[in-house]
Motif scaffolding. Sequence first.
Motif, mmCIF file in Angstrom:
data_model
loop_
_atom_site.group_PDB
_atom_site.id
_atom_site.type_symbol
_atom_site.label_atom_id
_atom_site.label_comp_id
_atom_site.label_asym_id
_atom_site.label_seq_id
_atom_site.Cartn_x
_atom_site.Cartn_y
_atom_site.Cartn_z
ATOM 1 N N PHE A 52 67.437 8.895 59.394
ATOM 2 C CA PHE A 52 67.382 8.422 60.773
ATOM 3 C C PHE A 52 68.775 8.071 61.288
ATOM 4 O O PHE A 52 69.550 7.394 60.607
ATOM 5 N N LYS A 56 70.453 15.678 58.432
ATOM 6 C CA LYS A 56 70.011 16.116 57.107
ATOM 7 C C LYS A 56 71.114 16.877 56.400
ATOM 8 O O LYS A 56 71.596 17.902 56.899
ATOM 9 N N THR A 71 63.554 22.494 65.393
ATOM 10 C CA THR A 71 63.917 23.352 64.267
ATOM 11 C C THR A 71 65.299 23.051 63.706
ATOM 12 O O THR A 71 65.682 23.594 62.687
ATOM 13 N N PHE A 109 68.170 17.114 63.520
ATOM 14 C CA PHE A 109 66.832 17.348 64.063
ATOM 15 C C PHE A 109 66.545 16.319 65.143
ATOM 16 O O PHE A 109 66.809 15.126 64.962
ATOM 17 N N ALA A 125 69.697 19.345 50.260
ATOM 18 C CA ALA A 125 69.072 18.696 49.103
ATOM 19 C C ALA A 125 68.781 17.210 49.326
ATOM 20 O O ALA A 125 68.572 16.464 48.365
ATOM 21 N N GLU A 126 68.793 16.787 50.580
ATOM 22 C CA GLU A 126 68.411 15.408 50.892
ATOM 23 C C GLU A 126 67.351 15.424 51.990
ATOM 24 O O GLU A 126 67.158 16.419 52.684
ATOM 25 N N GLY A 127 66.658 14.300 52.139
ATOM 26 C CA GLY A 127 65.705 14.184 53.224
ATOM 27 C C GLY A 127 66.393 13.840 54.527
ATOM 28 O O GLY A 127 67.556 13.438 54.543
ATOM 29 N N PRO A 128 65.692 14.014 55.645
ATOM 30 C CA PRO A 128 66.268 13.609 56.934
ATOM 31 C C PRO A 128 66.560 12.110 56.945
ATOM 32 O O PRO A 128 65.758 11.308 56.467
ATOM 33 N N PHE A 178 58.942 17.599 65.375
ATOM 34 C CA PHE A 178 60.340 17.890 65.110
ATOM 35 C C PHE A 178 60.763 19.218 65.718
ATOM 36 O O PHE A 178 59.968 20.167 65.784
ATOM 37 N N TYR A 231 67.627 12.812 63.739
ATOM 38 C CA TYR A 231 67.788 12.706 62.299
ATOM 39 C C TYR A 231 68.906 13.651 61.881
ATOM 40 O O TYR A 231 69.116 14.704 62.476
#
Lengths: 113, 116
Positions: A46, A38, A105, A89, A41-44, A103, A36
């Motif tokens: 894919f 990232k 780190t 990630f 301020a955004e989500g992971p 996940f 993933y």
Amino acid sequence: DQQVKQNSPSLSVQEGRISILNCDYTNSMFDYFLWYKKYPAEGPTFLISISSIKDKNEDGRFTVFLNKSAKHLSLHIVPSQPGDSAVYFCAASVSYLGNQFYFGTGTSLTVIP
Amino acid sequence: EPEVTQTPSHQVTQMGQEVILRCVPISNHLYFYWYRQILGQKVEFLVSFYNNEISEKSEIFDDQFSVERPDGSNFTLKIRSTKLEDSAMYFCASRNRQGAINSPLHFGNGTRLTVT
């Protein structure tokens, strides 16, 4: 309980060169691995995945390699672009058990123009 | 491309207060998740939800937490009495199949919860 580990917290690469991000895991039952990306301020998001029946999966500039004997996977980005600068990630799961994704780190990649 | 949406993007609350974090998963997805990321730490699994019930939860997901799918589109995470250590980014995710290769999690942009 750190079943998925990314030992490099950061990586800097020149634009146009290859970025190699590494991930190690301990659970030999993992059979589905994902990367993933990232942005702040955004989500992971894919990026790419691989199942344990393969040792390589390619999607454009992104290639994931899986070495089951070493319990190691890596993500190669070629050529690296400034827009690739993000936190990456790796994640893993035991697909037939269903639910949990574990996940790492994260590794912060900076691509220098 | 369909996406997971989360509201609010940032929630500030006082210790001991209840908060509800909201998520709208991708419409044809059947499996829903909450993850959280404390600043500087890894993304941690909290709970998964399918067919209107919890299918798996982590040890983080204690009695202070609950999840609900109150209608056909929303998926909520409630923290009954917030603690300072609940401060984190909370990510909602969904997937269309369980136990399958090639069924990745799709994440929302998260809710930053700050407990003061």
